[in-house]
Design a protein around this motif. Sequence first.
Motif, PDB file in Angstrom:
ATOM      1  N   THR A 174      41.276  33.197  33.156  1.00  0.00           N
ATOM      2  CA  THR A 174      42.390  32.285  32.899  1.00  0.00           C
ATOM      3  C   THR A 174      43.326  32.335  34.096  1.00  0.00           C
ATOM      4  N   VAL A 175      43.588  31.197  34.694  1.00  0.00           N
ATOM      5  CA  VAL A 175      44.437  31.133  35.886  1.00  0.00           C
ATOM      6  C   VAL A 175      45.601  30.197  35.634  1.00  0.00           C
ATOM      7  N   SER A 176      46.807  30.652  35.942  1.00  0.00           N
ATOM      8  CA  SER A 176      48.003  29.817  35.823  1.00  0.00           C
ATOM      9  C   SER A 176      48.356  29.269  37.203  1.00  0.00           C
ATOM     10  N   GLY A 177      48.446  27.966  37.292  1.00  0.00           N
ATOM     11  CA  GLY A 177      48.785  27.348  38.568  1.00  0.00           C
ATOM     12  C   GLY A 177      47.573  26.789  39.279  1.00  0.00           C
ATOM     13  N   ALA A 178      47.730  25.557  39.770  1.00  0.00           N
ATOM     14  CA  ALA A 178      46.633  24.891  40.469  1.00  0.00           C
ATOM     15  C   ALA A 178      46.486  25.444  41.880  1.00  0.00           C
ATOM     16  N   GLY A 179      45.300  25.250  42.460  1.00  0.00           N
ATOM     17  CA  GLY A 179      45.041  25.699  43.818  1.00  0.00           C
ATOM     18  C   GLY A 179      43.601  26.121  43.992  1.00  0.00           C
ATOM     19  N   VAL A 180      43.294  26.578  45.196  1.00  0.00           N
ATOM     20  CA  VAL A 180      41.962  27.087  45.502  1.00  0.00           C
ATOM     21  C   VAL A 180      42.058  28.605  45.623  1.00  0.00           C
ATOM     22  N   TYR A 181      41.376  29.307  44.732  1.00  0.00           N
ATOM     23  CA  TYR A 181      41.474  30.755  44.648  1.00  0.00           C
ATOM     24  C   TYR A 181      40.232  31.420  45.244  1.00  0.00           C
ATOM     25  N   VAL A 182      40.404  32.673  45.676  1.00  0.00           N
ATOM     26  CA  VAL A 182      39.279  33.460  46.177  1.00  0.00           C
ATOM     27  C   VAL A 182      38.952  34.547  45.161  1.00  0.00           C
ATOM     28  N   LEU A 183      37.758  35.118  45.306  1.00  0.00           N
ATOM     29  CA  LEU A 183      37.263  36.120  44.357  1.00  0.00           C
ATOM     30  C   LEU A 183      37.378  37.508  44.978  1.00  0.00           C
ATOM     31  N   CYS A 184      38.168  38.396  44.334  1.00  0.00           N
ATOM     32  CA  CYS A 184      38.279  39.795  44.755  1.00  0.00           C
ATOM     33  C   CYS A 184      37.350  40.625  43.882  1.00  0.00           C
ATOM     34  N   TYR A 185      36.606  41.532  44.504  1.00  0.00           N
ATOM     35  CA  TYR A 185      35.554  42.234  43.768  1.00  0.00           C
ATOM     36  C   TYR A 185      35.563  43.718  44.094  1.00  0.00           C
ATOM     37  N   THR A 186      35.282  44.538  43.057  1.00  0.00           N
ATOM     38  CA  THR A 186      35.164  45.987  43.230  1.00  0.00           C
ATOM     39  C   THR A 186      33.882  46.466  42.560  1.00  0.00           C
ATOM     40  N   ALA A 187      32.980  47.051  43.352  1.00  0.00           N
ATOM     41  CA  ALA A 187      31.736  47.602  42.806  1.00  0.00           C
ATOM     42  C   ALA A 187      32.035  48.898  42.074  1.00  0.00           C
ATOM     43  N   LYS A 188      31.191  49.219  41.094  1.00  0.00           N
ATOM     44  CA  LYS A 188      31.390  50.443  40.324  1.00  0.00           C
ATOM     45  C   LYS A 188      31.390  51.658  41.249  1.00  0.00           C
ATOM     46  N   GLY A 189      32.406  52.506  41.088  1.00  0.00           N
ATOM     47  CA  GLY A 189      32.509  53.705  41.906  1.00  0.00           C
ATOM     48  C   GLY A 189      33.320  53.529  43.164  1.00  0.00           C
ATOM     49  N   ALA A 190      33.589  52.281  43.539  1.00  0.00           N
ATOM     50  CA  ALA A 190      34.385  52.018  44.746  1.00  0.00           C
ATOM     51  C   ALA A 190      35.862  51.931  44.390  1.00  0.00           C
ATOM     52  N   ALA A 191      36.703  52.115  45.407  1.00  0.00           N
ATOM     53  CA  ALA A 191      38.151  52.052  45.195  1.00  0.00           C
ATOM     54  C   ALA A 191      38.769  50.911  45.996  1.00  0.00           C
ATOM     55  N   ASP A 192      37.943  50.011  46.512  1.00  0.00           N
ATOM     56  CA  ASP A 192      38.441  48.911  47.338  1.00  0.00           C
ATOM     57  C   ASP A 192      38.560  47.625  46.535  1.00  0.00           C
ATOM     58  N   SER A 193      38.967  46.558  47.180  1.00  0.00           N
ATOM     59  CA  SER A 193      39.034  45.213  46.594  1.00  0.00           C
ATOM     60  C   SER A 193      38.652  44.247  47.700  1.00  0.00           C
ATOM     61  N   VAL A 194      37.427  43.739  47.624  1.00  0.00           N
ATOM     62  CA  VAL A 194      36.856  42.987  48.741  1.00  0.00           C
ATOM     63  C   VAL A 194      36.696  41.510  48.382  1.00  0.00           C
ATOM     64  N   GLN A 195      37.246  40.634  49.225  1.00  0.00           N
ATOM     65  CA  GLN A 195      37.081  39.194  49.025  1.00  0.00           C
ATOM     66  C   GLN A 195      35.621  38.819  49.253  1.00  0.00           C
ATOM     67  N   ILE A 224      33.026  32.319  48.510  1.00  0.00           N
ATOM     68  CA  ILE A 224      33.205  32.037  47.086  1.00  0.00           C
ATOM     69  C   ILE A 224      34.643  31.600  46.826  1.00  0.00           C
ATOM     70  N   THR A 225      34.812  30.401  46.294  1.00  0.00           N
ATOM     71  CA  THR A 225      36.145  29.903  45.935  1.00  0.00           C
ATOM     72  C   THR A 225      36.100  29.283  44.540  1.00  0.00           C
ATOM     73  N   LEU A 226      37.246  29.323  43.890  1.00  0.00           N
ATOM     74  CA  LEU A 226      37.388  28.745  42.555  1.00  0.00           C
ATOM     75  C   LEU A 226      38.537  27.756  42.582  1.00  0.00           C
ATOM     76  N   THR A 227      38.235  26.494  42.322  1.00  0.00           N
ATOM     77  CA  THR A 227      39.257  25.448  42.321  1.00  0.00           C
ATOM     78  C   THR A 227      39.876  25.356  40.929  1.00  0.00           C
ATOM     79  N   VAL A 228      41.213  25.476  40.878  1.00  0.00           N
ATOM     80  CA  VAL A 228      41.937  25.391  39.617  1.00  0.00           C
ATOM     81  C   VAL A 228      42.779  24.132  39.635  1.00  0.00           C
TER      82      VAL A 228
END
Length: 398
Positions: free
Chosen positions: A279-300, A304-308
């Motif tokens: 669920t996204v509030s506000g229109a725009g083009v968003y990117v996907l931040c991802y964290t693999a199990k066991g990792a402590a990072d947040s990688v774009q 991959i983009t999501l248009t809202v």
Amino acid sequence: MASRRLATTLHLLFCLADAKQMNQLLRREPSTVTEITPASITAKVATDISFTGGTNGDKVQFALDCKQLSSSGWFTIAKGKAKITLDDEAEQLKLCYQAAGKADAVEEQNGISLAVVASTSGGIVTAISPTQIVQGEAVTITLTGAAADSKAIFIPAKDDCKNAIPKVSLDLKSRGLFTVNGAGGSYKLCYQAPGGSDSVEQKPAAGAIALKVEQVLTTNEDQITVISPTAIVSNVPTVIEMTGAKEGDKVKVVNPESSSCEQEAPPDKDVGTGRASITVSGAGVYVLCYTAKGAADSVQQRGITLTVKAAGAAQNMLGRWSSKNGNLDCANLAQVPYCGSAGIAACDQSYSIQSGIGYRCFWNKAKWPPLCDVDMNTEDRGVICQSNSCGGAPSMCW
């Protein structure tokens, strides 16, 4: 002449007997149970067996002859299953069925049989190759000594094989495709001989089998290769399918015009089933931040983009939802955020609303591991969204 009349009389009697037997066969009612799963179990191991067509409260017993049964050998069906324990090995036991309240009426179920096999030995598998894999990666492992159609699973060394269920089937060359999603470390091998229902740790004379799992500590920027849909409506919960997602991974969407994956709090949305309700509030083009199990990072995730878009739907967003054709009564169904959030017990009685139309959930055994799924490309699963029947009040259906 007398001998001819006697022969004719005997012939008529035999014909009448055959006709009577045939009528009895024709009047025989069809079997109550049409299938049992599994059809082979391990001796002295309590095993859940499903009885297709069985009724709760009815009793079952497996025997060589349904006319010679043990008074203490009955098991009661509950929720379509019964936990069966049989002490002796057998190749083909008949299923004897007794409807609730009918203690004197026992019916043999035609075409149904159960095999009982010997316990699995702890020294069947003598070695594995490779002995080291990476967490979350599917790897073909050869289990030396394993039989075709046997099953196996790797579990943390501290756990007990008795609580594990071998699920990976091995081929004629003793190979199976294994994926370990748990934390890094040493894993033991639990093995199940063909037709069995037990789970036995393999401890050959040379020493216990050990698989080293390397922990994934960083997230790949190409972890997610495709998302669907790529456009959603602001403030409308929508399930996003994510190709490449693995159990234990987390996701979050961020507007790059105001922030970044590094600046935002770590991803917290679970995508272990390959999807997540976003669920996204506000229109725009968003990117996907991802964290693999066991990792402590947040990688774009690269590319991959999501248009809202603001409330309301453009024609190019309608796609499969342009016609709802609701035809399912939801009175006895429970709504869930998305089908992947429902467990096996509640899955078939659940539905979710996605982009303005409801879909009934179903337990998908074609995927591994099995999960509560939804087929949004066909109406076979039951399209919901009927007027005044689904989606809450006011209705979430468009």
